[in-house]
Design an enzyme around this catalytic site. Structure first.
Site, PDB file in Angstrom:
ATOM      1  N   ASP A 245       6.885  16.888  -0.969  1.00  0.00           N
ATOM      2  CA  ASP A 245       6.003  16.363  -2.006  1.00  0.00           C
ATOM      3  C   ASP A 245       6.588  16.584  -3.379  1.00  0.00           C
ATOM      4  O   ASP A 245       6.259  15.863  -4.330  1.00  0.00           O
ATOM      5  CB  ASP A 245       4.615  17.017  -1.897  1.00  0.00           C
ATOM      6  CG  ASP A 245       3.947  16.582  -0.610  1.00  0.00           C
ATOM      7  OD1 ASP A 245       4.218  17.187   0.436  1.00  0.00           O
ATOM      8  OD2 ASP A 245       3.195  15.589  -0.648  1.00  0.00           O
TER       9      ASP A 245
HETATM   10  C1  LIG Z   1       6.917  11.248   3.041  1.00  0.00           C
HETATM   11  S1  LIG Z   1       5.356  12.012   2.890  1.00  0.00           S
HETATM   12  C2  LIG Z   1       5.708  13.487   2.115  1.00  0.00           C
HETATM   13  C3  LIG Z   1       4.642  14.559   2.333  1.00  0.00           C
HETATM   14  O1  LIG Z   1       3.287  14.138   2.009  1.00  0.00           O
HETATM   15  C4  LIG Z   1       2.381  14.755   2.965  1.00  0.00           C
HETATM   16  O2  LIG Z   1       1.272  15.356   2.353  1.00  0.00           O
HETATM   17  P1  LIG Z   1      -0.191  14.646   2.418  1.00  0.00           P
HETATM   18  O3  LIG Z   1      -0.374  14.156   3.827  1.00  0.00           O
HETATM   19  O4  LIG Z   1      -1.158  15.758   2.033  1.00  0.00           O
HETATM   20  O5  LIG Z   1      -0.137  13.546   1.384  1.00  0.00           O
HETATM   21  C5  LIG Z   1       3.224  15.805   3.638  1.00  0.00           C
HETATM   22  O6  LIG Z   1       3.348  16.970   2.847  1.00  0.00           O
HETATM   23  C6  LIG Z   1       4.533  15.054   3.747  1.00  0.00           C
HETATM   24  O7  LIG Z   1       5.593  15.860   4.137  1.00  0.00           O
END
Ligand SMILES: CSC[C@H]1O[C@H](OP(=O)(O)O)[C@H](O)[C@@H]1O
Length: 356
Positions: A245
């Protein structure tokens, strides 16, 4: 055909409600940035790249359906809406990176009298629209770099991988980041077994990654988060590959909660740990992981599942992300420009224009 989280035509945006997967496939309309902010906040769409793309496309739809009488009015509207979209979720950097880029663009367009309002508006809309195809191309380049690196440095096929959370077509415009590497290995018949963690409490792994891999007939097994260390020990794993992220200047990386403990276990078993992310996830202005704001999510996301209570009415701590120190990212950071050591990421990426 990979799953499609985002459906866009000029003036119209629909997204797949990921809170309902895998039981229900339901698309719903995003008509403006207010709808976009809400969908991101509620995690109906999630995943760092997808958040930025949906946020910017919600702006594009709003602009398409708004009469603009001057470029200065357009500039004020674009700046205000982008600042608003960035507030939906604080940890992933991709929306903020896109906002910075678009604000730079509208500043240039408003500097002189060179552009009619309609022309300037169309240029902003096209820049947002271009993110869809650009993201897929970036993921395919990243997937190839990561797959080729694994095969030449870390593993003889068939390659067995653990992955955490969801980093595929439901977290991007398509193809995926960590799942993009897995797709590349699968397409080239080099993939062995994928182990995806359930990823409590939102269950991105159990509900989304498992769904994506089944959809594409990629050989995979679902494991509990608590089984990750045992899986590393017993299942001849060649590598762990996760998404990100926010990767900061020293290589520390924020990713879904539970990532760091898998990295610690991978270090113990001497299994390479990789982060896969596009350039837009890199944040050179933040020096270390200590400086990353970690989003706290509602207690109810731990204590209930699809409305069914699964815990006592106890206080909860529910951070959505954790930070993996650069030293534990032992395999490297896989990007669309190559695979780099976390310690060199700033040197390698800071001079690359996002336009590349
Ligand atoms: C390519 S997605 C990157 C990252 O986003 C996800 O978090 P969320 O589902 O809370 O938006 C997750 O940390 C992924 O690794």
């Amino acid at each position: 055909m990979t799953l499609q989280a985002i459906r866009y035509n000029r003036g119209s945006l629909e997204i797949l409600d990921q809170l309902l997967l895998p039981d229900e496939t339901h698309y719903f309309a995003i008509n403006d940035t207010t709808d976009g902010w809400s969908a991101i906040k509620k995690m109906q769409v999630r995943g760092a790249p997808a958040i930025a793309i949906v946020g910017c496309l919600s702006l594009a739809v709003e602009l398409t359906n708004t009469e603009i009488d001057s470029v200065s009015t357009l500039k004020e509207l674009v700046e205000n809406k982008l600042d608003y979209l960035v507030t939906a979720r604080p940890t992933a950097i991709n929306m903020a990176e896109a906002a910075f880029r678009l604000k730079g663009m509208i500043y240039q367009l408003a500097k002189g009298d060179d552009y009619k309002p309609q022309d300037a508006k169309l240029m902003i809309i096209k820049e947002c629209e271009g993110m869809l195809e650009k993201d897929i191309n970036i993921n395919k380049r990243l997937g190839k770099f990561g797959g080729d690196h694994l095969l030449s440095h870390n593993a003889k096929p068939p390659v067995n991988i653990i992955t955490h959370c969801n980093t595929g077509s439901l977290a991007t415009a398509g193809y995926g980041t960590a799942l993009g590497v897995i797709r590349y290995l699968h397409e080239n018949e080099k993939l062995g077994q994928v182990y995806c963690t359930e990823t409590r409490p939102y269950n991105q792994g159990a509900r989304l990654t498992a769904y994506e891999l089944l959809h594409e007939k990629i050989e995979a097994s679902l494991i509990c988060d608590s089984a990750a260390a045992a899986c590393l020990k017993e299942k001849n794993i060649h590598a762990v590959i996760v998404g990100a992220d926010r990767v900061v200047a020293n290589g520390d990386t924020a990713n879904k909660i539970g990532t760091c403990q898998i990295a610690i276990a991978a270090r113990y078993y001497n299994i390479p740990f990789f982060v896969a992310c596009p350039h837009s996830t890199f944040d050179p202005s933040t020096q270390t992981g200590e400086d990353i704001t970690i989003e706290q999510r509602p207690h109810s996301e731990i204590t209930s599942l699809k409305g069914v209570k699964i815990a006592a009415d106890i206080n909860c701590w529910n951070p959505a992300f954790d930070v993996t120190p650069a030293e534990l990212i032992t395999g490297g950071i896989i990007t669309e420009f190559g695979v780099f050591k976390p310690q060199e990421i700033k040197e390698k990426l800071q001079n690359i224009s996002p336009k590349n």
